[in-house]
Design an enzyme around this catalytic site. Structure first.
Site, PDB file in Angstrom:
ATOM      1  N   TYR A 163     -52.093  23.992  19.512  1.00  0.00           N
ATOM      2  CA  TYR A 163     -52.299  22.083  19.892  1.00  0.00           C
ATOM      3  C   TYR A 163     -53.921  23.038  18.895  1.00  0.00           C
ATOM      4  O   TYR A 163     -54.014  23.308  18.642  1.00  0.00           O
ATOM      5  CB  TYR A 163     -52.552  23.025  21.032  1.00  0.00           C
ATOM      6  CG  TYR A 163     -51.505  22.373  21.918  1.00  0.00           C
ATOM      7  CD1 TYR A 163     -50.979  20.863  21.271  1.00  0.00           C
ATOM      8  CD2 TYR A 163     -50.327  23.749  23.016  1.00  0.00           C
ATOM      9  CE1 TYR A 163     -48.919  21.128  22.315  1.00  0.00           C
ATOM     10  CE2 TYR A 163     -49.619  23.347  23.430  1.00  0.00           C
ATOM     11  CZ  TYR A 163     -48.334  22.019  23.155  1.00  0.00           C
ATOM     12  OH  TYR A 163     -47.043  21.894  23.447  1.00  0.00           O
TER      13      TYR A 163
ATOM     14  N   ARG B  20     -40.843  30.479  33.545  1.00  0.00           N
ATOM     15  CA  ARG B  20     -39.663  30.086  33.991  1.00  0.00           C
ATOM     16  C   ARG B  20     -38.657  30.746  35.118  1.00  0.00           C
ATOM     17  O   ARG B  20     -38.211  30.133  36.046  1.00  0.00           O
ATOM     18  CB  ARG B  20     -38.532  30.041  32.542  1.00  0.00           C
ATOM     19  CG  ARG B  20     -38.309  29.221  31.911  1.00  0.00           C
ATOM     20  CD  ARG B  20     -37.995  29.457  30.493  1.00  0.00           C
ATOM     21  NE  ARG B  20     -38.284  30.728  30.030  1.00  0.00           N
ATOM     22  CZ  ARG B  20     -38.384  30.367  28.997  1.00  0.00           C
ATOM     23  NH1 ARG B  20     -37.549  30.209  28.199  1.00  0.00           N
ATOM     24  NH2 ARG B  20     -38.531  32.063  28.355  1.00  0.00           N
TER      25      ARG B  20
END
Ligand SMILES: Cc1cc2nc3c(=O)[nH]c(=O)nc-3n(C[C@H](O)[C@H](O)[C@H](O)COP(=O)(O)OP(=O)(O)OC[C@H]3O[C@@H](n4cnc5c(N)ncnc54)[C@H](O)[C@@H]3O)c2cc1C
Ligand SMILES: Cc1cc2nc3c(=O)[nH]c(=O)nc-3n(C[C@H](O)[C@H](O)[C@H](O)COP(=O)(O)O)c2cc1C
Length: 746
Positions: A570, A713
């Site tokens: 990013y 996760r």
């Protein structure tokens, strides 16, 4: 069937034994350049788990081998003048010479034709062979001859080592770490026969050069090492047998077969001696190769070889990975000398990640209990209500005035469920339940500082008053219902913005409602993506102001921490990597210049954020493109610059900046990058990436490899991960919500 085996080491001999039994009609000719009794090396070591398969494969050799074994279960570690012992491990060792003798005797018995003192220069004499087994070891000429097909990769490592023997019979596997004026020397030693032990000496190449070992012959260097380790050798000698200083190559090959040729053992893959698996791997290859012929028959040799590689490749990669992790640990072991001996021993035991906290507790509960106590003392922690030291994950942690109940962090995870940046009920339930779930800190998904800073139209934002109020509702909920702290990850997507979200458009560029992305250079993330605008100073000022403004809103919303997103390609991350930042002005080129804009943002946010609240930064420590792009060494420089400007914590992730990246995934695979920053920059770090639960968290923390662990996760699968761990470890969490207390012991 005519089979030619080149090389009479464990791989070649064991294959010949098993194949001759599977196909008694086959003619097997084995060629070895050395004499039959010319064995180099000393003892070989196996672990308990290794032996099962060998018994089934050939009971006769199994029995002869086990009769020659010496067994032991302790590991002695000498470090910083202390001895720490770990028990419960179950090893056996034997003379390498005896092992090869057993194999040779069995080959003779079965009718394998062995020819010693015969060097094979090329394969031209074997045109009539149906199968050629290249068991010619680490420097395999056959592998190199067909390098275009096998595609070997040789990674020459940083340490020098020599295999010595000693006439001292050790009682345990013994590690010795001896710091000298030249640097650290380490010994891996183990008993293998009456009155004999293997004694491998290892050190970094620069230490070896500084000590002048490059100028000594075999005898001189043996005497030098004997002198260095005199206090442990207790008057005994170091014995030599081609005990030359070597550099370890990690050998791997993309393909293991070509026509009727197959490479096995060290020729195909090496595993560092610190997990004692070279011989084991060679023998397992032999078993798997014979199994493939049993499965596929011998009429189509290529088919059997393909089947062999398919069946064996992944297993061998797993062992190689564990061996490589262990190797890297020993390359960097000097950094752990600062640890106290108990922590050091725990760290050493868990280095390859095959043994974890829970597993070690089963083997050696006393060492784990001592490690826990030491962890508590080192962290100035207090015992739990039962007077016992807490399990490391439940140790509190403090950054500035923010106190965390424990060291489990919910890693940022995009939910792609906001409307015009506005978070809603989904986010309340998602983040709220993870806070109730007991984590010490919950970090929001990447929350963008402007509409054009979003990845997708459904990303969360913090650029208007409505956003502030929506976030405040969530923060208040977490604060009033749990002990969890809540941080916001502030970000700008840069050139990775203006895409569909994963489950509608597979992260591809928007076809409607797209916006122009900005980036350090006009380089698209993917070749077929729209080209971003190269930022000018006005663009930088706008982004800077957006970050400052979002910081003010984060404070109004009541967040406890800000994490600045400088990872995964990013905007700020793309400034750091030379692959995405090719500017030639003050904001590109050297690392110092590439860091300039991200550091400007950091400083501005730090100035706008209350002094008593911590500011963390997530980085991608490497682009995973060998020496291209961001490297682990660069990340140390970045972390130091951030620390000097008041950064409280580095959250160490990797990759995301270049689609060509080739991460080497595995359990806890990013921990070494975090650990390097922790030790080289001396600041708190958070590890993340395939930390699969409480056991891994405790393993990392107790070994002193990171201060906090972020799990993404696993928290999607189990929002109550920390509460479940509290039950598992019989620990009462302060953050257990009142309404849930009744379920604690169910
Ligand atoms: C000096 C040394 C000492 C070691 N000591 C130990 C130890 O003490 N304990 C331990 O666990 N591991 C030891 N190892 C590592 C271990 O030997 C290997 O991981 C294991 O032996 C691999 O088995 P292999 O059959 O694939 O290869 P190797 O054992 O290396 O066997 C390959 C054989 O091929 C022969 N060869 C090569 N080229 C030709 C050719 N052109 N023609 C004919 N023959 C050829 C070589 O002489 C060799 O005997 C040692 C390694 C080395 C190099
Ligand atoms: C669904 C999902 C969304 C993610 N979103 C973000 C994010 O917004 N910001 C970020 O820094 N990392 C994000 N990540 C990366 C995770 O924070 C984490 O670094 C990564 O998944 C590895 O950790 P894990 O193995 O525990 O999942 C995301 C990961 C997942 C699975």
């Amino acid at each position: 069937m005519k089979i030619v085996v080149v090389g009479g080491g464990p791989a070649g001999l064991y294959f010949s034994i098993l194949m001759k039994q599977a196909r008694p009609d086959a003619q097997i000719q084995l060629y070895e350049r050395n004499r039959a009794d010319d064995t180099f090396g000393w003892g070989v070591v196996f672990s308990d788990e290794t032996l099962g398969g060998f018994q089934e494969a050939d009971p006769a050799t199994f029995e002869a081998i086990t009769q020659a074994f010496r067994y032991w279960s302790d590991i002695h570690t000498y470090v910083n003048g202390e001895l720490v012992t770990s028990t419960g491990h179950g090893f056996c060792g034997m003379s390498r010479k005896r092992l090869l003798q057993i194999f040779q005797e069995r080959c003779t018995e079965l009718g394998v034709e062995m020819q010693f003192e015969t060097e094979i220069p090329n394969l031209s004499a074997f045109a009539d062979a149906d199968l050629i087994v290249a068991a010619d070891g680490i420097n395999s000429f056959i592998r190199e001859t067909h390098a275009d097909v096998f595609k070997p990769h040789l990674d020459w490592r940083r340490c020098k080592f020599a295999w010595f023997g000693t006439d001292l019979e050790l009682s345990a596997f013994t590690f010795i770490f001896k710091d000298t004026g030249f640097g650290l020397f380490q010994v891996h030693a183990y008993p293998f026969d009456d009155g004999l032990s293997t004694f491998i000496v290892e050190c970094r190449e620069e230490v070896w050069l500084a000590a002048g070992l490059d100028r000594m012959d075999e005898e001189e260097s043996a005497r030098w090492c004997e002198n260095l380790f005199a206090e442990w050798l207790d008057g005994h000698k170091l014995l030599t047998n081609r005990s030359l200083w070597r550099t370890f190559p990690t050998v791997s090959n993309e393909c293991w077969h070509h026509d009727n040729i197959v490479i096995i053992g060290d020729a195909a893959h090496t595993a560092h001696f610190s997990i004692g698996s070279g011989t084991k791997l060679a023998m397992e290859d032999a078993m798997a190769l014979v199994d493939a012929f049993r499965r596929e028959g011998v009429s189509d040799v290529e088919k059997a070889l393909t089947s062999y590689q398919e069946a064996r490749y992944v297993d061998s990669i797993k062992i190689q990975k564990a061996a490589q992790t262990s190797l890297v640990w020993f390359e960097n072991s000097a950094r752990y000398l600062a640890q106290d001996p108990i922590t050091f021993q725990f760290n050493l035991m868990t280095r390859s990640k095959r043994i974890t906290y829970d597993n070690l507790e089963l083997r050696d509960p006393e060492l784990v209990a001592k490690t826990r106590r030491r962890f508590m003392e080192l962290n100035g922690d207090t015992p739990g209500p039962d007077g016992e030291p807490r399990v490391p994950m439940f140790s509190p942690f403090r950054l500035r005035e923010m106190e965390m109940d424990n060291r489990v962090v919910v890693s940022p995870m995009c939910q792609y469920s906001a409307e015009d940046g506005l978070v809603g009920d989904w986010h309340l339930v998602h983040l709220g339940s993870r806070a109730i779930g007991g984590a010490g800190l919950v970090i929001t998904e990447m929350t963008d500082v402007s509409p054009e800073g979003r990845i997708t139209p459904s990303c969360a934002g913090l650029w208007n008053d409505e956003h502030t109020a929506a976030w405040k509702r969530i923060v208040d909920f977490c604060h009033t219902t749990s002990q969890a702290r809540i941080g916001v990850q502030l970000a700008h997507a840069g050139r990775k913005g203006s895409v569909f979200h994963p489950w509608t458009g597979d992260d591809q560029p928007l076809t409607e409602g797209a916006w122009t992305c900005v980036a350090p250079s006009a380089l698209p993330f993917q070749p077929d993506w729209p080209v971003p605008k190269e930022m000018d100073r006005a663009d930088m000022d706008k982004v800077l102001a957006d970050f400052v403004s979002a910081t003010g809103r984060a404070e109004q919303a009541g967040f406890d921490l800000i994490e600045l997103h400088m990872a995964h390609g990013y905007l700020l991350s793309s400034f750091l990597s030379p692959l995405s930042n090719q500017r030639r002005d003050d904001y590109g080129d050297s690392l110092e210049k590439r860091m300039r804009f991200p550091l400007e943002v950091f400083e501005a946010v730090r100035a706008a954020w209350p002094q008593d609240k911590p500011l963390a930064v997530r980085i991608s420590a490497t682009d995973w493109l060998r020496d291209e792009g961001m490297t682990a060494a660069d990340s140390v420089v970045v972390a130091r610059a951030l620390r000097d400007r008041g950064c409280d914590l580095i959250d160490v992730s990797t990759a995301g900046n270049d689609p060509r990246s080739q991460p080497v995934y595995g359990r806890m695979y990013q921990v070494p990058f975090a650990e390097r920053i922790k030790y080289e920059v001396e600041m708190p770090v958070m590890a993340v990436g395939a930390i699969l639960g409480a056991d891994h968290v405790n393993t990392i923390l107790a070994a002193g490899r990171a201060d906090l662990c972020a799990l993404a996760r696993p928290h999607l699968a189990d929002p109550y991960l920390t509460l479940h761990a509290a039950q598992r470890y019989d620990w009462t969490l302060q953050s257990l919500p009142g309404p849930y207390l009744a379920g604690r012991n169910s």
